[in-house]
Motif scaffolding. Structure first.
Motif, PDB file in Angstrom:
ATOM      1  N   ASN A 217       0.831  -1.195   0.000  1.00  0.00           N
ATOM      2  CA  ASN A 217       0.000   0.000   0.000  1.00  0.00           C
ATOM      3  C   ASN A 217       0.873   1.255   0.000  1.00  0.00           C
ATOM      4  N   VAL A 218       0.350   2.336  -0.573  1.00  0.00           N
ATOM      5  CA  VAL A 218       1.067   3.608  -0.561  1.00  0.00           C
ATOM      6  C   VAL A 218       1.111   4.125   0.872  1.00  0.00           C
ATOM      7  N   SER A 219       2.313   4.284   1.404  1.00  0.00           N
ATOM      8  CA  SER A 219       2.466   4.754   2.783  1.00  0.00           C
ATOM      9  C   SER A 219       2.962   6.193   2.852  1.00  0.00           C
ATOM     10  N   LYS A 220       3.456   6.690   1.725  1.00  0.00           N
ATOM     11  CA  LYS A 220       3.972   8.059   1.701  1.00  0.00           C
ATOM     12  C   LYS A 220       3.692   8.663   0.335  1.00  0.00           C
ATOM     13  N   PHE A 221       3.130   9.877   0.339  1.00  0.00           N
ATOM     14  CA  PHE A 221       2.872  10.593  -0.907  1.00  0.00           C
ATOM     15  C   PHE A 221       3.121  12.070  -0.665  1.00  0.00           C
ATOM     16  N   GLU A 222       4.217  12.572  -1.198  1.00  0.00           N
ATOM     17  CA  GLU A 222       4.580  13.980  -1.016  1.00  0.00           C
ATOM     18  C   GLU A 222       4.853  14.610  -2.373  1.00  0.00           C
ATOM     19  N   VAL A 223       4.408  15.850  -2.513  1.00  0.00           N
ATOM     20  CA  VAL A 223       4.538  16.572  -3.775  1.00  0.00           C
ATOM     21  C   VAL A 223       5.438  17.780  -3.568  1.00  0.00           C
ATOM     22  N   GLN A 224       6.353  17.983  -4.483  1.00  0.00           N
ATOM     23  CA  GLN A 224       7.260  19.123  -4.387  1.00  0.00           C
ATOM     24  C   GLN A 224       6.463  20.430  -4.434  1.00  0.00           C
ATOM     25  N   GLU A 225       6.918  21.402  -3.710  1.00  0.00           N
ATOM     26  CA  GLU A 225       6.222  22.691  -3.626  1.00  0.00           C
ATOM     27  C   GLU A 225       6.061  23.292  -5.025  1.00  0.00           C
ATOM     28  N   GLY A 226       4.851  23.804  -5.264  1.00  0.00           N
ATOM     29  CA  GLY A 226       4.556  24.428  -6.548  1.00  0.00           C
ATOM     30  C   GLY A 226       4.056  23.470  -7.613  1.00  0.00           C
TER      31      GLY A 226
END
Length: 622
Positions: A217-226
């Motif tokens: 399962n997806v445990s981490k999802f982070e998007v770069q600023e902007g």
């Protein structure tokens, strides 16, 4: 010695050298020194398969309309040609100018099938390009990919600079424009990718950090600023106004679909729960009769083809399809040019129309019941009854047809042995019916009923994206059941290899961790995995062992309705709540009506499309 001269020496030594010659009728050859942007359009399969793909035809002619752009084609070389190229130290080249791929600005892949991924890596390697995006610099081509497999791009995320979601002709020129601006302003490759990521439909994987737990399962999802957290697909609004080529390249050799492919509509609302195309290509849009006739006239005149194929996901649903088809038959019959409707549903089948269409060239008929029992057809929301199938084949046999192909799937959710027996019973019933009609008619030639069985593979963005894939043992048992029971005169059975379907299942719902598996298999020699004569499952088993991967455990794992899916940040139109509702209805064997003829089923595509149009209107007012 020039590359083209060296090729002339080796082409007589390989099979089908026509695959690599280029310079076909209606191909476009520009001076590459006189354009601003050079685009290599890559199809990761052999020439005769790639030349049949409509999307490449559209992009090729659309881009070449622009004086400052040159678009050229590249296909995967067959094994013997690859070996010769390596012996002679020749780089992969385009067909038009025989120019090395590494000299192009943009390399764009069309992803039609998961088992072409090893060919994609091979294309990069033969072009002398780094496999992984992180290793490429501004001196390398920008590597982009689109097509239906881009609906879950995660297995290829480390290898591709950006993915284009949705219909490429709606956005490709914007990508080219931003590339030209980057060339003129001399800023970094990362800044180019950030600029491109502002475009609707563009997904740049490196700006998204994703990790997984032990249950996949997806445990981490982070998007770069902007960077936007969700990426929405691009959609062509009006097919009449959309670009469509009026010249197709005419090959010197036979290809898979050697004819005028004339797209009459996009999208489908039948709502088959296994069908990814039916979900991701919504909403339905049609070309007008007038525009279709205009295109048909120009394409026939410019190509010399002797068949016009009216294509869409469900041609029988096109408004006034019979009138359109008959008008074209009347127009071209004296020139011995046939008209075909390749995707007619059983419940929209008309024997009168079929007879008219096959006046020039009579072939067999294909019907797709998909499942052997009505219960299972309700589960998959296949809106036909056995009576529809029997009625259609009865009309066909009485009119003199003798070849019928029936398509079914095995491994569908909730399938039981009774459903397999249903396939046997229906096929035998049709064969017996054909024999009975034959004996009581003037057409004494025996009937032929071919049953073609494929293994169901759960696909992203469908109601069955949470469904469990059958184990190899289960698939083999089901195939054996059909082989043991589907015997009799006039009957034949075809099936696909279970291991091929297993790999398709791995990558269809794969995440970024499958990239290592893919690269390892390619290094071991995996190529053309969709070709039965080439596919080597042992290579994949070795690759799995080397990377600590359990192919069957990964493909057949349980999926939680509550978990974040690897592709949840990609919006293909149909919303996740609707898919969950459809999944629950499937388990209850409840049908959903076709909203083309009934009330809106609230799949969400129109709301997403309207939201996007509001965004574009806002941008145009700034």
């Amino acid at each position: 010695m020039e590359l083209e001269d060296r090729l002339e020496e080796i082409l007589p030594q390989v099979t089908n050298p026509t695959r690599y010659m280029g310079r076909e009728v209606n191909s476009i050859v520009k001076n590459l020194d006189e354009v601003e942007v050079k685009v290599a359009l890559a199809f990761p399969d052999v020439y005769e398969v790639g030349m049949s793909h409509l999307g490449i035809k559209i992009l090729y002619h659309l881009l070449n309309q622009r004086d400052e752009v040159a678009a050229e084609r590249v296909y995967s070389p067959w094994e013997d040609m690859e070996n010769k190229m390596k012996e002679e130290d020749l780089p992969l080249f385009t067909l038009e100018n025989k120019a090395p791929i590494s000299e192009f600005d943009i390399l764009g892949f069309t992803l039609q099938y998961e088992l072409s991924y090893s060919n994609l890596l091979n294309t990069l390697d033969l072009a002398n390009l780094p496999l992984r995006s992180k290793d490429r610099t501004a001196k390398h081509p920008l590597v982009i990919a689109g097509g239906p497999c881009a609906s879950n791009p995660e297995p290829l995320a480390p290898f591709i600079d950006l993915f284009l979601l949705g219909e490429a002709e709606a956005a490709i020129e914007e990508i080219v424009d931003k590339y030209i601006a980057w060339q003129n302003n001399n800023y970094s490759r990362e800044e180019l990718l950030k600029d491109l990521a502002t475009l609707e439909g563009v997904y740049v994987p490196q700006f998204y950090e994703i990790d997984y737990d032990e249950n996949h399962n997806v445990s981490k999802f982070e998007v770069q600023e902007g960077i936007k957290e969700e990426v929405k697909k691009r959609v062509v609004q009006n097919l009449d106004e959309a670009f469509y080529p009026e010249k197709f390249i005419v090959p010197y050799m036979d290809v898979v679909h050697d004819r005028v492919n004339l797209e009459i509509a996009r999208g489908c609302t039948s709502g088959c729960r296994f069908c990814q195309a039916g979900m991701i290509y919504r909403p339905v849009r049609e070309r007008s009769h007038e525009r279709i006739k205009e295109l048909a006239e120009n394409l026939v005149s410019n190509t010399g083809y002797e068949e016009i194929s009216l294509t869409s996901l469900s041609s029988g649903d096109y408004t006034g399809v019979a009138d359109l088809a008959m008008d074209l038959v009347d127009e071209y019959e004296t020139d011995k040019i046939s008209v075909a409707l390749p995707s007619m549903r059983v419940d929209s089948f008309s024997i009168d129309l079929a007879e008219e269409l096959q006046k020039v060239r009579k072939t067999g008929l294909t019907f797709a019941p998909e499942a052997g029992t009505q219960r299972l057809r309700n589960v998959i929301n296949k809106g036909i009854a056995e009576e529809d199938v029997i009625s259609a084949v009865t009309d066909a046999f009485e009119a003199g047809w003798r070849k019928v192909k029936l398509y079914f799937m095995i491994g569908l959710p909730t399938e039981t042995e009774a459903d397999l027996q249903g396939i046997v019973d229906l096929a035998k019933k049709i064969a017996n019916l054909g024999d009975e009609i034959r004996l009581n008619s003037d057409y004494k030639r025996r009937v032929s009923v071919n049953v073609s069985v494929s293994t169901f593979v759960p696909k992203p963005h469908t109601p069955f994206q949470w469904s469990q894939f059958n184990t190899l043992e289960e698939i083999n048992d089901k195939i054996q059941y059909l082989k043991d029971n589907l015997r009799g005169k006039d009957l034949s059975l075809d099936w696909n290899e279970p291991q091929v379907s297993l790999l398709e299942a791995v990558f269809a719902r794969g995440d970024r961790r499958t990239a290592d598996l893919l690269e390892q298999a390619w290094q071991l020699g995996a190529r053309f995995d969709g070709w039965r004569e080439v596919f080597d499952y042992q290579l994949w088993q070795k690759a799995a062992q080397k990377t600590g991967f359990d192919l069957e455990e990964y493909a057949c794992r349980d999926w939680s309705l509550k978990a974040r899916l690897p592709w949840d940040h990609l919006m293909l139109g149909v919303n996740k709540d609707y898919l969950k509702e459809e999944y629950d209805k499937a388990l209850a064997a409840e049908k959903t009506n076709n909203c083309r003829y009934d009330n809106c089923s609230n799949c969400g595509v129109l709301e997403q499309l309207e939201a996007r149009m509001d965004l574009l209107r806002g941008l145009s007012n700034e």
